[in-house]
Design a protein around this motif. Structure first.
Motif, PDB file in Angstrom:
ATOM      1  N   ASP A 177       0.852  -1.192   0.000  1.00  0.00           N
ATOM      2  CA  ASP A 177       0.000   0.000   0.000  1.00  0.00           C
ATOM      3  C   ASP A 177       0.885   1.239   0.000  1.00  0.00           C
ATOM      4  O   ASP A 177       2.103   1.137  -0.156  1.00  0.00           O
ATOM      5  N   ALA A 178       0.296   2.406   0.175  1.00  0.00           N
ATOM      6  CA  ALA A 178       1.044   3.663   0.128  1.00  0.00           C
ATOM      7  C   ALA A 178       2.133   3.738   1.193  1.00  0.00           C
ATOM      8  O   ALA A 178       3.106   4.482   1.040  1.00  0.00           O
ATOM      9  N   ASN A 179       2.005   2.970   2.258  1.00  0.00           N
ATOM     10  CA  ASN A 179       3.001   2.963   3.334  1.00  0.00           C
ATOM     11  C   ASN A 179       4.122   1.955   3.103  1.00  0.00           C
ATOM     12  O   ASN A 179       5.014   1.842   3.921  1.00  0.00           O
ATOM     13  N   GLY A 180       4.038   1.187   2.020  1.00  0.00           N
ATOM     14  CA  GLY A 180       5.063   0.195   1.727  1.00  0.00           C
ATOM     15  C   GLY A 180       4.519  -1.214   1.783  1.00  0.00           C
ATOM     16  O   GLY A 180       3.340  -1.456   1.539  1.00  0.00           O
TER      17      GLY A 180
ATOM     18  N   ARG B 122       3.863  -4.862   3.836  1.00  0.00           N
ATOM     19  CA  ARG B 122       3.613  -5.462   5.152  1.00  0.00           C
ATOM     20  C   ARG B 122       3.571  -6.971   4.963  1.00  0.00           C
ATOM     21  O   ARG B 122       2.758  -7.487   4.190  1.00  0.00           O
TER      22      ARG B 122
END
Length: 118
Positions: A28-31, A33
């Motif tokens: 996602d936009a945060n990288g 996971r």
């Protein structure tokens, strides 16, 4: 009922890629996971069933990373350093959380192919 599965075939030796390590990540936009890391069984599949099941399937971007060089080295294949294929990352999208997504990998130390299976 939606689910995600994978199956890896070793095309060099003509067999399932038993013992290959695989990592599943959500992107996602945060990288990235990490959702889970697993070792494939004697049939080149996950022992625990689907990688994502009806409860955990969600629309989004995902990556499966296959530890190809480590697998072939463990099988006694002499590979150059660095190996031509070390890890194979496959990024894909799930647009229907109720759908069946199967991501097979056909792999040798020198090539790979994939497709959306059934």
């Amino acid at each position: 009922m939606g689910h995600l599965s994978t199956h890896v075939l070793d095309t060099m030796n003509g067999c399932p890629a038993a013992g290959m390590c695989v990592t599943l990540e959500a992107l996602d936009a945060n990288g990235a996971r990490t959702i889970r890391t697993l070792t494939l069984n004697s049939d080149g599949r996950n022992d625990g069933g689907p990688l994502l099941n009806a409860e955990t399937m969600a629309v989004g971007r995902y990556r499966l990373t296959f530890a190809v060089a480590a697998y072939f080295r463990e099988k006694g294949v002499s590979l150059p350093e660095p190996a031509f294929l070390d890890v194979v990352p496959l990024e894909f999208g799930i647009s229907d959380a109720a759908g069946h997504y199967h991501v097979p990998l056909l792999v040798s130390p020198w090539s790979y192919s994939t497709y959306r299976g059934s």
